[in-house]
Design a protein around this motif. Structure first.
Motif, PDB file in Angstrom:
ATOM      1  N   SER A  77       9.134   2.047   1.376  1.00  0.00           N
ATOM      2  CA  SER A  77       9.619   2.262   0.010  1.00  0.00           C
ATOM      3  C   SER A  77      10.241   3.643  -0.146  1.00  0.00           C
ATOM      4  CB  SER A  77       8.464   2.067  -0.980  1.00  0.00           C
ATOM      5  OG  SER A  77       7.922   0.764  -0.863  1.00  0.00           O
ATOM      6  N   GLN A 117       6.970  -0.869  -6.967  1.00  0.00           N
ATOM      7  CA  GLN A 117       5.519  -0.732  -7.094  1.00  0.00           C
ATOM      8  C   GLN A 117       4.979   0.411  -6.241  1.00  0.00           C
ATOM      9  OE1 GLN A 117       4.143  -4.612  -5.938  1.00  0.00           O
ATOM     10  NE2 GLN A 117       5.091  -5.625  -7.692  1.00  0.00           N
ATOM     11  N   HIS A 118       5.480   0.534  -5.037  1.00  0.00           N
ATOM     12  CA  HIS A 118       4.917   1.530  -4.125  1.00  0.00           C
ATOM     13  C   HIS A 118       5.494   2.930  -4.350  1.00  0.00           C
ATOM     14  CE1 HIS A 118       3.206  -2.036  -2.348  1.00  0.00           C
ATOM     15  NE2 HIS A 118       2.390  -1.244  -1.679  1.00  0.00           N
ATOM     16  N   ASP A 129      -1.050  -2.287   4.353  1.00  0.00           N
ATOM     17  CA  ASP A 129      -1.602  -1.455   3.278  1.00  0.00           C
ATOM     18  C   ASP A 129      -2.427  -0.302   3.845  1.00  0.00           C
ATOM     19  OD1 ASP A 129      -0.650  -2.756   0.910  1.00  0.00           O
ATOM     20  OD2 ASP A 129      -2.032  -4.392   1.309  1.00  0.00           O
ATOM     21  N   THR A 170       8.556  -4.723  -4.534  1.00  0.00           N
ATOM     22  CA  THR A 170       7.546  -3.995  -3.765  1.00  0.00           C
ATOM     23  C   THR A 170       7.909  -2.514  -3.659  1.00  0.00           C
ATOM     24  OG1 THR A 170       6.936  -5.961  -2.507  1.00  0.00           O
ATOM     25  CG2 THR A 170       6.429  -3.835  -1.500  1.00  0.00           C
ATOM     26  N   ILE A 193       3.107   4.230  -6.768  1.00  0.00           N
ATOM     27  CA  ILE A 193       1.876   4.721  -6.129  1.00  0.00           C
ATOM     28  C   ILE A 193       2.076   6.154  -5.636  1.00  0.00           C
ATOM     29  CG2 ILE A 193       0.327   4.425  -4.147  1.00  0.00           C
ATOM     30  CD1 ILE A 193       0.797   1.395  -4.415  1.00  0.00           C
ATOM     31  N   ILE A 242       4.301   1.973   1.777  1.00  0.00           N
ATOM     32  CA  ILE A 242       4.691   3.261   1.188  1.00  0.00           C
ATOM     33  C   ILE A 242       5.850   3.855   1.977  1.00  0.00           C
ATOM     34  CG2 ILE A 242       3.956   5.676   0.886  1.00  0.00           C
ATOM     35  CD1 ILE A 242       2.698   4.012  -1.222  1.00  0.00           C
TER      36      ILE A 242
END
Length: 272
Positions: free
Chosen positions: A178, A223-224, A169, A220, A227, A175
């Motif tokens: 992804s 989700q990222h 993280d 995942t 972000i 990130i």
């Protein structure tokens, strides 16, 4: 702009394309500074090459199968004086230990198989992105990124979020995986959420080195990518000059260009 290995990291390429490293450089949540990132994109500031940067390139040259060429092209990797003149410097000798650990693990070599240093581009969040995949196996829909880090254990403080994080993280590695998955999917024309499975091979600089293979699931990735979506409009506005960049006043660039605007009260200084 057509990207090649020779121009991938150029200022022209960085102005034309967004990359994960550039996105993180613009984003305080990932330790970025808007002022420094914009200065870098505009060619007004360049960070000095670090030992860690060279060590990373050494490892990637091995993965690509061009390590001997890399050593020949980079004489600064070798000692130039004393009894060790002509020998690899100690930290690069240790890189060889890290490589040996990876070479001796069959599952690692399986994960790192395939095409090397594959460049792809695609439009994502309304702008052009570039990625370079370390190891790519499209026939089984897998790609792998190779990282050398100090250690995997421990916790890292995120000042903006006021929380401790793990290394994945903290350094924005999830990130990265992804965005790579989405750009690869778009570049190859596969349907929605039909991603390759992202993997990371991590090797540490400890003695002896530790290592792991890490995989990331599709939830995942979703989700990222969200972000990134939450931050990208601000990044685009600053990069294109529509918004004035904020300064962090802590990084090398801000320290070099700092002009004090006000006197601070002592209570503004906190431990974290």
């Amino acid at each position: 702009m057509k990207l090649t290995k020779d121009n991938y990291y150029s200022n022209e390429a960085n102005r034309h394309y967004m990359s994960v490293s550039q996105f993180k450089n613009f984003t305080p949540a990932f330790g970025g500074c808007e002022a420094r990132a914009l200065a870098e994109v505009n060619g007004e500031y360049e960070q000095e090459s670090s030992t860690a940067f060279d060590e990373g390139h050494y490892l990637h040259a091995w993965n690509e199968g061009i390590l001997e060429e890399f050593k020949t092209s980079n004489p600064h990797l070798f000692s130039s004086q004393g009894k060790t003149k002509g020998q690899l410097k100690a930290n690069f000798k240790h890189c060889n230990k890290m490589i040996e650990v990876l070479e001796n693990d069959p599952l690692v070599m399986e994960a790192l198989a395939g095409q090397k240093e594959v460049i792809m581009t695609s439009k994502l969040f309304g702008i052009d992105w570039k990625i370079m995949i370390d190891s790519y196996q499209p026939e089984i829909r897998v790609f792998t990124d190779l990282k050398a880090i100090k250690e995997m254990d421990g916790k890292w403080w995120n000042k903006e979020a006021q929380v401790y994080e793990n290394f994945l993280d903290h350094y924005g590695y999830i990130i990265q995986m992804s965005v790579y998955a989405e750009v690869e999917r778009l570049a190859t024309g596969r349907g929605y959420e039909k991603w390759c499975v992202p993997h990371m091979v991590i090797v540490t600089k400890q003695d002896p080195p530790d290592h792991e293979i890490i995989a990331f699931d599709f939830d995942t990735i979703v989700q990222h990518l969200q972000i990134v979506s939450n931050h990208i409009e601000r990044v685009k506005a600053v990069k294109t000059g529509k918004e004035k960049p904020n300064r962090c006043e802590k990084c090398e660039y801000c320290r070099q260009t700092k002009k004090i605007q006000r006197v601070k009260h002592f209570s503004e200084f906190s431990l974290y």
